[in-house]
Design an enzyme around this catalytic site. Structure first.
Site, mmCIF file in Angstrom:
data_model
loop_
_atom_site.group_PDB
_atom_site.id
_atom_site.type_symbol
_atom_site.label_atom_id
_atom_site.label_comp_id
_atom_site.label_asym_id
_atom_site.label_seq_id
_atom_site.Cartn_x
_atom_site.Cartn_y
_atom_site.Cartn_z
ATOM 1 C CB SER A 556 59.751 -100.271 -16.051
ATOM 2 O OG SER A 556 58.590 -100.653 -17.011
ATOM 3 C CG ASP A 642 60.071 -107.712 -18.916
ATOM 4 O OD1 ASP A 642 58.878 -107.309 -18.690
ATOM 5 O OD2 ASP A 642 60.799 -106.866 -18.460
ATOM 6 C CG HIS A 677 58.712 -105.623 -15.986
ATOM 7 N ND1 HIS A 677 59.468 -105.039 -16.962
ATOM 8 C CD2 HIS A 677 58.275 -104.689 -15.252
ATOM 9 C CE1 HIS A 677 59.221 -103.814 -16.909
ATOM 10 N NE2 HIS A 677 58.515 -103.696 -15.780
#
Length: 706
Positions: A556, A642, A677
């Protein structure tokens, strides 16, 4: 630099280049792979079948290439996975938590992917309230969210994500029949807070831009279309978060971005009454609250308390909260001792604070006498992690806390706040065996180019061969997130193969308090990258590793870190693991139609309005700074659904890397076509992903040294 795929007759996919330009501040940005962003991307995040066929074919071509490139590593990946499974407690169970006449807990069944939500009477048999494995049957993706029993213990409201897009459904189960009602709440974030009468619950709605924007009341058995709006935030730069107070008398609504916050209280005995605002938001003011019996407790950075202080005010004086004289100081601000979590019991206030990366628990009585020194609970270890656990009994002065170190498995204690006595209620099992005495851990410090001292957590086997060897260096460095020095049994599959496992606590994180966070955001963001590179060079100087034997890992915002350091110092790394990497920073933060862009301006700056911010982000955005040089081998992971780091960012990056680089690699992109995600949701599926990453890491450093 040797590529471990050089000898294989495998050709990576090449996508069409289609000219696309935008102009900001007189600067033309070209993006030949912008077409990978589907025009119907909002729909595709919720329904992967809606993805245009051309884009789906491109992502599947990348997956086919990655699968072929990694195929020779399959036996190693399988061994690693089986090692990890052997360390896993197959029937792991939480220590039960008492609520009235019941003991509640979660557990796994052997070979089960998802948790079971259970309860039992102290002398009774177990009752399975919700079977996560059964709920997941027939679904490509399933992640259990919240599961909250009602105050009268007759119902269970539970949420789940069935796409990976973080849009959750909420159902309510009658615990007498075991059946869910037909009134299913859609497009929620999963948080659930019951009303006092057990006839309804509060939840948070997610809008079409994947932003939590409102709190609603759902009455059991009624049509969710008629749910009552209790609170709404219309500013697209702010997010709404909901949780229940430990006293169960209030719901707490927190509205925040990365720069400010405000809190509202909803009376759970009268939820449709107007919410009560605690303190209005203002730039730079961050606070959160927890109501007690008759006072409201507040953790805040007000008055330059950058590492936070604790205050309280009488609940019946809340309308006068703007008067400083109404507030009582419970714990003063002490620079360098960051208060990062707090909980309220009927008679005690407890909090976790961190100094030089070391957390400790502090407790203070709320009844007379109040002038004694706070009660401090410390654990002795070179590096450690503490976590407050759920506790239903508000009036019982016992706090549950879990302690671990990088080499010592979790131990959960009940601590009596009156006497300080500790009762061990659970020790994490490692069925295949784990001897902490075989390993060593320590907190070290690297020096950044500007003289800042950057903490590093190190873990290795004592009998590791002397001299430079393989090393995995994990980093994040954003949003004030502190990477915990906790036990993770999966890491030992690397450590037992001679790796040093290192965690770089770089600026932008919260390990050294709020100033450490601020020193790695906005204009100071490049400090995050230089800190990480300084850590890598420090580890080489210690003789633990050498250039080419380091595998970098981050996900991320930590994936942004991976992209930046690969551009800045590729020679240091034999491999890079970039999970759902935020690498197309400039294009994303310049696009205010994307879900997370407006709130992200408080972390990165607004490049649309500010040319200096535009130029700064342009100087480090990984996608915009790929250059003609050799790159390490990279395994890049993405999730099709995501909403945080959209799938096209890593897809575009992989293509640009291959197009521009002069050697090295390979560049491998793996898109999970059924997740978002968080990646795979089942515990065995997650271990399989980790096993492939570790197999890649082992091969990457082996190839780079050959």
């Amino acid at each position: 630099m040797t590529s471990f795929a050089e000898s294989r007759d495998i050709t990576p996919p090449r996508f069409d280049k289609r000219q696309n330009t935008q102009v900001f501040h007189g600067v033309t940005l070209s993006d030949d792979y912008a077409w990978l962003r589907a025009e119907n991307w909002r729909e595709a995040l919720q329904d992967p079948d809606a993805l245009p066929e051309e884009i789906r074919a491109a992502l599947e071509a990348e997956n086919t290439y990655t699968e072929a490139a990694l195929k020779p590593l399959a036996p190693l990946a399988e061994r690693l996975k089986q090692e990890m499974i052997a360390r896993m407690d197959a029937t792991d169970s939480d220590p039960p938590a008492r609520d009235g006449a019941w003991l509640y807990y979660n557990r796994f069944r052997e070979n089960g992917q998802h948790q079971l939500i259970c309860r039992k009477a102290p002398d009774g048999d177990e009752i399975v309230l919700l079977d996560g494995d059964r709920c997941a049957e027939g679904l490509d993706y399933f992640c259990l969210g919240d599961a909250v029993h009602s105050p009268d213990h007759r119902r269970l409201a539970w949420s789940r994500d069935e796409r990976g897009s973080e849009l959750q459904k909420i159902s309510c189960r009658d615990l007498a029949t075991g059946l869910d009602g037909e009134d299913v709440v859609e497009n929620a974030d999963g948080a659930i807070v019951w009303t006092c009468d057990s006839h309804g619950f509060l939840y948070t709605r997610v809008d079409e831009d994947f932003r939590t924007c409102a709190v609603l009341l759902h009455r059991i058995g009624e049509d969710p279309a008629t749910d009552t709006l209790l609170f709404e935030e219309k500013d697209p730069g702010l997010f709404v978060h909901l949780r229940g107070a430990r006293s169960r008398r209030h719901a707490i609504v927190n509205v925040s971005d990365h720069d400010c916050s405000e809190s509202w209280l909803i009376d759970l005995a009268d939820p449709t009454a107007p919410p009560r605002l605690v303190i209005p938001r203002r730039p730079g003011l961050i606070y959160d609250v927890e109501p007690g019996l008759d006072r409201l407790f507040l953790r805040t950075n007000a008055d330059n308390a950058f590492d936070f202080k604790l205050l309280s005010i009488a609940l019946d004086e809340l309308s006068q909260a703007s008067d400083p004289a109404r507030w009582r100081e419970e714990a003063p601000h002490r620079p360098g001792k960051a208060i990062f979590n707090a909980a309220v019991f009927a008679d005690y206030l407890v909090w976790l604070e961190r100094e030089n990366c070391r957390p400790r628990l502090v407790a203070k009585p709320l009844t007379e006498p109040r002038d004694g020194a706070p009660f401090v609970v410390e654990f002795d270890a070179p590096a450690l992690h503490l976590r407050l656990e759920p506790n239903f009994e508000f009036h019982d002065p016992v706090v549950r806390v879990t302690f671990s170190t990088p080499i010592d498995p979790d131990r959960t204690y009940d601590i009596d706040l009156r006497s300080g006595a500790r009762t061990l209620v659970k020790t994490r099992r490692v069925p295949s065996g784990h001897d902490p005495a075989r390993y060593q851990t320590r907190l070290d410090w690297a020096e950044a180019p500007d003289g800042a001292r950057v903490p590093l957590t190190l873990i290795w086997r004592k009998d590791r061969a002397p001299g430079p060897g393989p090393l995995l260096l994990y980093g994040y460095g954003a949003y004030g997130v502190a990477l915990p020095a906790r036990f993770d049994e999966t890491r030992f599959s690397l450590i037992d193969r001679g790796f040093v496992y290192a965690i770089a606590h770089v600026r932008g994180g919260g390990e050294l308090g709020e100033r450490w966070k601020l020193a790695g955001k906005m204009a100071a963001k490049p400090n995050t990258f230089s800190d990480y590179i300084a850590c890598a060079r420090h580890l080489c100087a210690l003789g633990l590793t050498e250039p080419g034997k380091i595998v970098a890992e981050g996900g991320s915002a930590g994936g942004l870190l991976m992209g930046a350091i690969a551009n800045l110092a590729p020679e240091l790394f034999g491999g890079v693991l970039a999970e759902v990497p935020f690498v197309d920073v400039l294009n994303t933060i310049c696009d205010d139609t994307l879900p997370l862009t407006p709130p992200e301006w408080q972390e990165w700056g607004n490049p649309i309005e500010d040319r200096a911010v535009f130029e700064l982000i342009r100087s480090y955005s990984p996608y915009d700074n790929v250059r003609a040089q050799a790159y390490p081998a990279m395994l890049i992971e993405a999730g099709l659904t995501d909403p945080r780091v959209t799938y096209w960012e890593p897809a575009k990056w992989a293509q640009k890397l291959r197009e521009t680089m002069t050697g090295g690699g390979p560049i491998l992109l793996k898109t999970n076509m059924e997740a978002g995600h968080g990646g795979a949701a089942g515990r065995f599926d997650e271990l399989e992903d980790i096993a492939w990453r570790f197999a890649f890491a082992i091969e990457a450093v082996s190839a780079s040294s050959s």
